[in-house]
Design a protein around this motif. Structure first.
Motif, mmCIF file in Angstrom:
data_model
loop_
_atom_site.group_PDB
_atom_site.id
_atom_site.type_symbol
_atom_site.label_atom_id
_atom_site.label_comp_id
_atom_site.label_asym_id
_atom_site.label_seq_id
_atom_site.Cartn_x
_atom_site.Cartn_y
_atom_site.Cartn_z
ATOM 1 N N ALA A 193 0.562 -1.166 0.272
ATOM 2 C CA ALA A 193 -0.031 0.392 -0.527
ATOM 3 C C ALA A 193 1.286 1.359 -0.046
ATOM 4 O O ALA A 193 0.283 1.997 -0.767
ATOM 5 N N ALA A 194 2.116 1.131 0.648
ATOM 6 C CA ALA A 194 2.861 2.461 0.965
ATOM 7 C C ALA A 194 3.393 2.567 -0.455
ATOM 8 O O ALA A 194 4.141 3.572 -0.835
ATOM 9 N N GLN A 195 3.696 1.314 -1.111
ATOM 10 C CA GLN A 195 4.518 1.236 -2.677
ATOM 11 C C GLN A 195 3.998 2.372 -3.573
ATOM 12 O O GLN A 195 3.889 2.997 -4.045
ATOM 13 N N LYS A 196 2.618 1.735 -3.587
ATOM 14 C CA LYS A 196 1.537 1.976 -4.136
ATOM 15 C C LYS A 196 1.363 3.424 -3.953
ATOM 16 O O LYS A 196 0.913 4.524 -5.445
ATOM 17 N N GLU A 219 3.174 5.899 -3.266
ATOM 18 C CA GLU A 219 4.769 5.897 -3.355
ATOM 19 C C GLU A 219 4.722 6.330 -4.962
ATOM 20 O O GLU A 219 4.896 7.536 -5.371
ATOM 21 N N LEU A 220 3.958 5.372 -5.091
ATOM 22 C CA LEU A 220 4.351 5.529 -6.603
ATOM 23 C C LEU A 220 2.735 6.585 -7.801
ATOM 24 O O LEU A 220 3.710 6.957 -8.717
ATOM 25 N N ARG A 221 1.812 6.460 -6.953
ATOM 26 C CA ARG A 221 1.376 7.178 -7.243
ATOM 27 C C ARG A 221 0.992 8.729 -7.288
ATOM 28 O O ARG A 221 1.312 9.423 -8.428
ATOM 29 N N THR A 222 1.873 8.769 -6.065
ATOM 30 C CA THR A 222 2.639 10.286 -5.795
ATOM 31 C C THR A 222 3.067 11.009 -7.355
ATOM 32 O O THR A 222 3.208 12.108 -7.347
ATOM 33 N N LYS A 223 4.126 9.771 -7.320
ATOM 34 C CA LYS A 223 5.370 10.244 -8.579
ATOM 35 C C LYS A 223 4.928 10.290 -9.831
ATOM 36 O O LYS A 223 5.393 11.119 -10.532
#
Length: 95
Positions: A4-7, A9-13
């Motif tokens: 969930a945290a990776q998702k 972070e990726l969404r933000t980028k």
């Protein structure tokens, strides 16, 4: 880091990257994505398609012309409908 945290972070980028696009770049990229979809074997053989309705002010891929073409081609078009106040996602057929 969990998934969930990776998702997040990726969404933000990706949102940050999308926000740097010039309008002309966004239009060209949207057009290419739509052309790719329309030329695919999957599109040509489908009767029903699920597609998100883009929020163009957020520079999401512009799906409005794609959806119109799908309807013009006689495809059944299903779109997600979000009730943000209740956190409910449903689906509706466009006509």
């Amino acid at each position: 880091m969990d998934v969930a945290a990776q998702k997040r972070e990726l969404r933000t980028k990706l949102i940050q990257k999308r926000e740097t696009l010039l309008k002309e770049e966004w239009e060209e990229k949207s057009k290419k994505v739509c052309e790719h979809v329309l030329s695919s074997v999957e599109y040509k053989s489908s009767k029903s398609i699920h597609c998100f309705v883009s929020m163009n002010e957020k520079l999401e891929i512009d799906t409005h012309p794609l959806i119109q073409k799908m309807l013009d081609d006689g495809k059944q078009v299903i779109v997600p409908v979000t009730d943000f106040s209740n956190n409910i996602l449903s689906h509706s057929r466009l006509k």
